[in-house]
Design a protein around this motif. Structure first.
Motif, mmCIF file in Angstrom:
data_model
loop_
_atom_site.group_PDB
_atom_site.id
_atom_site.type_symbol
_atom_site.label_atom_id
_atom_site.label_comp_id
_atom_site.label_asym_id
_atom_site.label_seq_id
_atom_site.Cartn_x
_atom_site.Cartn_y
_atom_site.Cartn_z
ATOM 1 N N PHE A 138 -57.874 4.823 -28.314
ATOM 2 C CA PHE A 138 -56.811 5.168 -27.382
ATOM 3 C C PHE A 138 -57.149 6.367 -26.508
ATOM 4 C CE2 PHE A 138 -54.886 3.122 -31.073
ATOM 5 C CZ PHE A 138 -54.214 2.073 -30.464
ATOM 6 N N SER A 139 -58.323 6.921 -26.670
ATOM 7 C CA SER A 139 -58.744 8.062 -25.855
ATOM 8 C C SER A 139 -60.222 7.910 -25.545
ATOM 9 C CB SER A 139 -58.485 9.390 -26.584
ATOM 10 O OG SER A 139 -59.236 9.455 -27.788
ATOM 11 N N LYS A 266 -47.224 6.557 -29.029
ATOM 12 C CA LYS A 266 -48.025 6.462 -27.805
ATOM 13 C C LYS A 266 -49.099 5.381 -27.934
ATOM 14 C CE LYS A 266 -47.386 11.291 -26.428
ATOM 15 N NZ LYS A 266 -48.088 12.576 -26.091
ATOM 16 N N CYS A 267 -49.653 5.264 -29.113
ATOM 17 C CA CYS A 267 -50.656 4.213 -29.331
ATOM 18 C C CYS A 267 -50.026 2.826 -29.234
ATOM 19 C CB CYS A 267 -51.319 4.392 -30.697
ATOM 20 S SG CYS A 267 -52.150 5.989 -30.934
ATOM 21 N N ASP A 269 -47.365 2.068 -27.462
ATOM 22 C CA ASP A 269 -47.075 1.827 -26.050
ATOM 23 C C ASP A 269 -48.328 1.384 -25.294
ATOM 24 O OD1 ASP A 269 -44.466 2.502 -26.489
ATOM 25 O OD2 ASP A 269 -44.721 4.606 -25.906
ATOM 26 N N THR A 270 -49.458 1.960 -25.660
ATOM 27 C CA THR A 270 -50.712 1.539 -25.018
ATOM 28 C C THR A 270 -51.034 0.091 -25.345
ATOM 29 O OG1 THR A 270 -51.550 3.807 -25.184
ATOM 30 C CG2 THR A 270 -53.161 2.071 -24.780
ATOM 31 N N ILE A 271 -50.781 -0.309 -26.592
ATOM 32 C CA ILE A 271 -51.015 -1.708 -26.977
ATOM 33 C C ILE A 271 -50.059 -2.637 -26.235
ATOM 34 C CG2 ILE A 271 -50.940 -3.333 -28.899
ATOM 35 C CD1 ILE A 271 -51.806 -1.087 -30.738
ATOM 36 N N LYS A 273 -48.771 -2.292 -23.326
ATOM 37 C CA LYS A 273 -49.155 -2.448 -21.918
ATOM 38 C C LYS A 273 -50.232 -3.521 -21.742
ATOM 39 C CE LYS A 273 -48.082 2.314 -20.595
ATOM 40 N NZ LYS A 273 -48.641 3.613 -20.111
ATOM 41 N N LYS A 274 -51.016 -3.760 -22.772
ATOM 42 C CA LYS A 274 -52.059 -4.785 -22.682
ATOM 43 C C LYS A 274 -51.530 -6.185 -22.977
ATOM 44 C CE LYS A 274 -55.073 -1.545 -22.001
ATOM 45 N NZ LYS A 274 -56.095 -1.205 -22.998
ATOM 46 N N GLN A 280 -43.850 -8.577 -23.648
ATOM 47 C CA GLN A 280 -43.298 -7.223 -23.520
ATOM 48 C C GLN A 280 -41.777 -7.267 -23.395
ATOM 49 O OE1 GLN A 280 -45.186 -4.895 -20.459
ATOM 50 N NE2 GLN A 280 -47.247 -5.576 -21.007
ATOM 51 N N HIS A 310 -55.499 -2.999 -31.368
ATOM 52 C CA HIS A 310 -55.698 -2.850 -29.923
ATOM 53 C C HIS A 310 -56.902 -3.665 -29.447
ATOM 54 C CE1 HIS A 310 -56.437 0.023 -26.305
ATOM 55 N NE2 HIS A 310 -55.803 -1.068 -25.946
#
Length: 695
Positions: A138-139, A266-267, A269-271, A273-274, A280, A310
């Protein structure tokens, strides 16, 4: 014109690589570093192929110039006893400067930069970028850490081999290697690995490319193969959808367990978005955003498991999108091939399409490529053109195979490539030399590179057109190109006897060969592997001609298209039924859209006129009503309009009847017009829509 040809080719090759990368990659969605790295790798490899003929013509001119200078010494050299400057070449001497001549000192620097940049990409940077692109971190720091860990074994193997070799050299007193010799050994090792893979790919391409064009002239063959691909792609498409559903279910569970006040939110939310948009929206409903995650003693997933999830989401979404796009493209190909088969017996010589193209065509294309021209090309000229092209390519393949088996013979010269170049060298026809060199190396490159674009290693490496190739496959193709191109060029120079280690002549080498260094340091590679291993291409061509690889894959359970196989026949029948079903579905959609347009054209103006007349006859006193009555009136008309709108939508619905039989459906338009019953399964006279309520 000095150096102008080099500059033009540099610019042209850049746009060629950019065009191909745009066809396979996705500039909008993929990471910029992936695009830049792949573009640089492709560009450098294509550049080597296009610039090498200029190096050959320049080398031939330099050889002629030195030979002329040595054969005509100055007349006053014995009188003065001093060294005099070399005599200029007379104007009548055949050693005239070629139009594409590159000044001395430019080509060695150019080749050194191109070669070592490509080697840095293929052995160090691109493998690291592969792991970085597939990482689920994630970074940036997490992705770099994952990439370093995955490539630790990869880089450690290289260091171990190099360290063992250095220890062996240091211990052995008879070996004293300098830096240039160590550099040559490294180049020889890289070229040996590339030549091993090059011969395998070349043996496949020399047979498969001419055969593909020969089979392209057979309409029935292409249509059957398309049905076969449809059956296999449908299986892969269903598998991709099932895999995506399973992954999305895992994402849903994680999304419900980790709330917005969790540190790992936050992790999540990143998943999210993909994920696809429809998933979603489903996951965003019925969530308690204010629930404290500390109140319940639930087991929450760790960050490591989220990284793995992810990575799975990225892979499953990419695969699902790719299969969907490929399915639509394959349907268009199947429909077009069926149209070609139907139009072959057309007496009007006009090509008729079953479905119109969704994208509007250019007017210039429509003017020149009209239905008549399309019929003559598709039904008459194209098969013969493909047959002639297949014969020409087969002749080239035979020349390559013969030259690969005989290029080591210098007296007499048996390699046909060397014979052609030496004949042109005697007359110093530089245009012919460059054209012959370009066609030869271009054909070798097509045979090798097309195999790279065709092969598929399960779902890990697959170059899919129409912007559907993932980052891992793009970077892997760049690695293969950088490893295959240098040995390909050395093999071409050996076929033409421009390499002094093959011709055994004390002549000026090409600038490309001088960069590679002398292979005398490793005589068993220069005099053994480089000479006799390319002969293996004969065995590989025979195996490809008899489809031994395809038969082996069939035995292992990987279905391949073979005309004399029962499994192939079953898959062809299945694919034919799938195409027929999709064709009926698209025909019903077009008929429904056609009825909607007719309804709007027939009744749309009448509704507008009736509404306008009704408003014109309203009593002016009604304007003095109160706001409450006005609102009630507006709501009444709104409800009436909504009811009419619902009835109109119900009229335009096209459901299949309960007793719909697919076998009884016919494509003949005469049968559909024989009665009032429409293909949608509803009589227009039985509709409940009150069309004339407003009149």
């Amino acid at each position: 014109m000095s150096g102008a040809a080099l500059g033009l080719e540099i610019v042209f090759v850049f746009f060629l690589a950019l065009f191909l990368l745009h066809r396979y990659g996705d500039f909008k969605k993929q990471h910029r570093l992936v695009i830049v790295g792949t573009l640089l790798a492709w560009y450098l490899c294509f550049l080597i192929v296009f610039i090498l003929p200029l190096d050959v013509s320049t080398t031939i001119y330099n050889r002629c110039k030195h030979a002329a200078a040595n054969s005509s010494p100055p007349e006053n050299s014995n009188i003065t006893g001093l060294d005099s400057p070399p005599t200029p070449i007379p104007s009548h001497h055949p050693c005239f400067k070629p139009w594409s001549y590159i000044p001395d000192g430019i080509m060695p620097i150019f080749w050194r930069v191109v070669y070592w940049t490509s080697q840095f990409l293929t052995w160090i940077l691109l493998p690291f970028m592969q792991s970085y692109a597939r990482s689920g971190g994630f970074s940036i720091t997490g992705k770099i850490k994952t990439a370093l860990i995955e490539n630790a074994i990869y880089y450690g193997t290289y260091l171990l081999i190099f360290g063992a070799f250095l220890i062996y050299v240091a211990v052995n007193p008879h070996l004293h290697l300098e830096w240039n010799q160590l550099q040559t050994i490294g180049i020889a090792a890289a070229n040996t690995w590339g030549l091993f893979l090059l011969v395998l790919l070349l043996g496949y391409g020399l047979v498969e490319i001419p055969r593909s064009y020969w089979n392209g002239a057979k309409r029935g063959y292409l249509l059957m193969k398309t049905y076969f691909k449809a059956a296999k792609l449908m299986t892969e498409k269903a598998d991709a959808e099932e895999n995506l559903e399973d992954v999305m279910e895992e994402v849903r569970k994680v999304n419900e367990s980790i709330k917005y006040n969790h540190p790992l939110r936050k992790c999540v939310d990143t998943i999210l978005k993909k994920c696809p948009t429809e998933y979603q929206e489903k996951m965003g409903r019925n969530m308690d955003d204010y629930e404290d995650f500390d109140e319940k003693h639930n087991t929450y997933p760790s960050e490591k498991s989220l990284v793995k999830l992810h990575k799975q989401v990225i892979y499953s979404v990419q695969r699902h999108r790719r299969t969907q796009v490929q399915w639509q493209i394959l349907l268009e190909q199947a429909f077009y091939l069926e149209d070609v088969a139907k139009n072959e017996t057309s007496a009007t010589h006009q090509f008729v399409h079953t479905f119109q193209s969704p994208e509007p065509e250019n007017r210039l294309v429509q003017y020149f490529y009209n239905p008549t021209v399309e019929w003559y090309w598709e039904c008459l000229l194209r098969p013969w053109f493909y047959r002639i092209l297949a014969v020409v390519l087969s002749i080239f393949s035979v020349i390559v195979v013969w030259s690969e088996c005989t290029f080591f013979s210098t007296t007499p010269v048996l390699s046909l490539f060397a014979v052609f170049i030496q004949l042109a060298e005697k007359t110093y026809n530089y245009i012919y030399i460059e054209i012959a060199c370009f066609l030869s190396i271009f054909f070798l490159s097509i045979c090798v590179y097309s195999t790279v674009f065709r092969i598929r290693v399960f779902n890990y490496y697959y170059l899919a057109s129409h912007h559907q190739t993932d980052a891992y496959s793009l970077l892997f193709s760049g690695m293969l190109f950088c490893r295959l191109t240098p040995p390909l060029c050395l093999n071409f120079l050996g076929l033409t006897h421009m390499d002094s280690s093959i011709s055994h002549k004390n002549t000026q080498p090409t600038a490309y060969t001088s960069i590679m260094g002398s292979m005398k340091v490793l005589s068993f590679i220069a005099d053994g592997f480089y000479i006799y291993y390319p002969m293996l291409v004969v065995i590989l061509c025979i195996a490809t001609y008899f489809s031994l690889g395809t038969r082996c894959l069939n035995l292992l359970g990987f279905q391949q298209f073979m005309g004399d196989n029962d499994m192939t026949s079953d898959l062809v029948d299945e694919g034919k039924e799938l195409i027929r079903r999709e064709k009926r579905k698209r025909q019903r959609q077009e008929e429904g859209e056609h009825r909607r347009r007719e309804w709007k054209e027939r009744y749309g103006h009448n509704r507008e006129d009736s509404t306008r007349n009704r408003n014109a006859h309203i009593d002016p006193k009604e304007s003095n009503f109160s706001d409450i009555n006005t609102n009630r009136s507006v709501s009444k008309y709104t409800r009436a309009n909504n009811r009419t709108e619902r009835d109109r939508i119900e009229l335009l619905q096209d459901p299949e009847p309960m007793d719909f039989n697919a076998e009884a459906f016919t494509d003949d338009p005469l049968e559909s017009e024989s009665g009032r019953y429409q293909p949608g399964g509803r009589y227009l006279s039985m509709s409940r829509s009150r069309i004339f309520d407003d009149v």
